[in-house]
Write an enzyme that holds these catalytic residues in place. Sequence first.
Site, short mmCIF file in Angstrom:
data_model
loop_
_atom_site.label_atom_id
_atom_site.label_comp_id
_atom_site.label_asym_id
_atom_site.label_seq_id
_atom_site.Cartn_x
_atom_site.Cartn_y
_atom_site.Cartn_z
N TYR A 188 -2.44 -0.38 9.99
CA TYR A 188 -2.59 -0.94 8.64
C TYR A 188 -1.29 -0.78 7.85
O TYR A 188 -0.78 -1.75 7.26
CB TYR A 188 -3.74 -0.26 7.93
CG TYR A 188 -3.80 -0.57 6.45
CD1 TYR A 188 -4.13 -1.84 6.00
CD2 TYR A 188 -3.54 0.41 5.50
CE1 TYR A 188 -4.18 -2.15 4.65
CE2 TYR A 188 -3.59 0.12 4.14
CZ TYR A 188 -3.90 -1.15 3.72
OH TYR A 188 -3.94 -1.44 2.38
N SER A 236 0.83 -1.20 0.00
CA SER A 236 0.00 0.00 0.00
C SER A 236 0.86 1.25 0.00
O SER A 236 1.97 1.25 0.56
CB SER A 236 -0.90 0.01 1.24
OG SER A 236 -1.52 1.26 1.41
#
Length: 335
Positions: free
Chosen positions: A163, A138
């Site tokens: 995350y 990501s």
Amino acid sequence: MRADYQAFDPQKKVLVTGGAGFIGYHLSRRLLEQGAQVTGFDNLNDYYPADIKLARLEELEKHPGYAFVKGDLAAEKDVAGVFEKAQPDIVVNLGAQAGVRYSIENPRAYVEANIVGFFHILEACRHHPVEHLLFASSSSVYGANRKVPYAVEDKADHPVSLYAATKRADELMAYTYSHLYGIPATGLRFFTVYGPFGRPDMAYFSFTERILAGEPIRVFNGGDMYRDFTYIDDVAEAVEKMLCNPPEKKDGARYKLYNIGNHHPEKLADFIGCLEDILERKAVKEYLPMQPGDVYETYADVDELIRDFGFRPHTPLRDGLTRFADWYRAYYGIG
């Protein structure tokens, strides 16, 4: 483009985890349309309503080359079982617990899916050797970096959400397994992917839902944030180009990272204005401060993607949002 570049071979058996997810669906469909054999693996969790995941699966199961296995990345026996059944040549690990803000509320889900789950994928690739493992990372890994655009060689040592930390941990784990066990591994740093059949938890989806319903949308930091929105078809095409091109060995590991982004950050306020124009509705805006875990700007340097694969995401935001809005109205029966 790489001198040894190989187009995707439909004879290769591909395992896609997160197979009922947004990117998993679009990549699988793209490969199936070329006659490939694709096995999807997903736990169909309730992070967002399962209806849209089941609808994606219904579309994929129309293809004779598709098989679906329900299972959980965090369950070692489930992962080992799908490897035994599918005997994949190529693995694309897109299964994960997504969402920056939800990681503040429910951190355990991220450790189980993104750390433990990815460990099980790496162990399965170790014991059932594959030609290439690709895995979703990501843009969030760049965290508090102030240098833009983000390049893969930039430090990613200051994640601002759990995350992001789990995704960076995945990259490090994959490098280690590549170094120790020779697993060819490619990490994919996705930048704000959007498009038809997308994730209802993402801003563009929820904005559309609320604008059409006449409900207020939450606008963080007064709309003064920038995101490198990347259209889903561009993402699927980029990943397809990589499938049969594992990294060459460098510094003891067959390992590489790529940014997959549009290389054109859009201001959130402008993004909302574009969506309002397409929907022909004005949004009722509720302005809120920057949220914990958010970053001010994402901006992808895609020079390596262009150099190695002769490709860069290119769909203009207005075109991509128009396609999404058309899909949304059709899917939900809104005139």
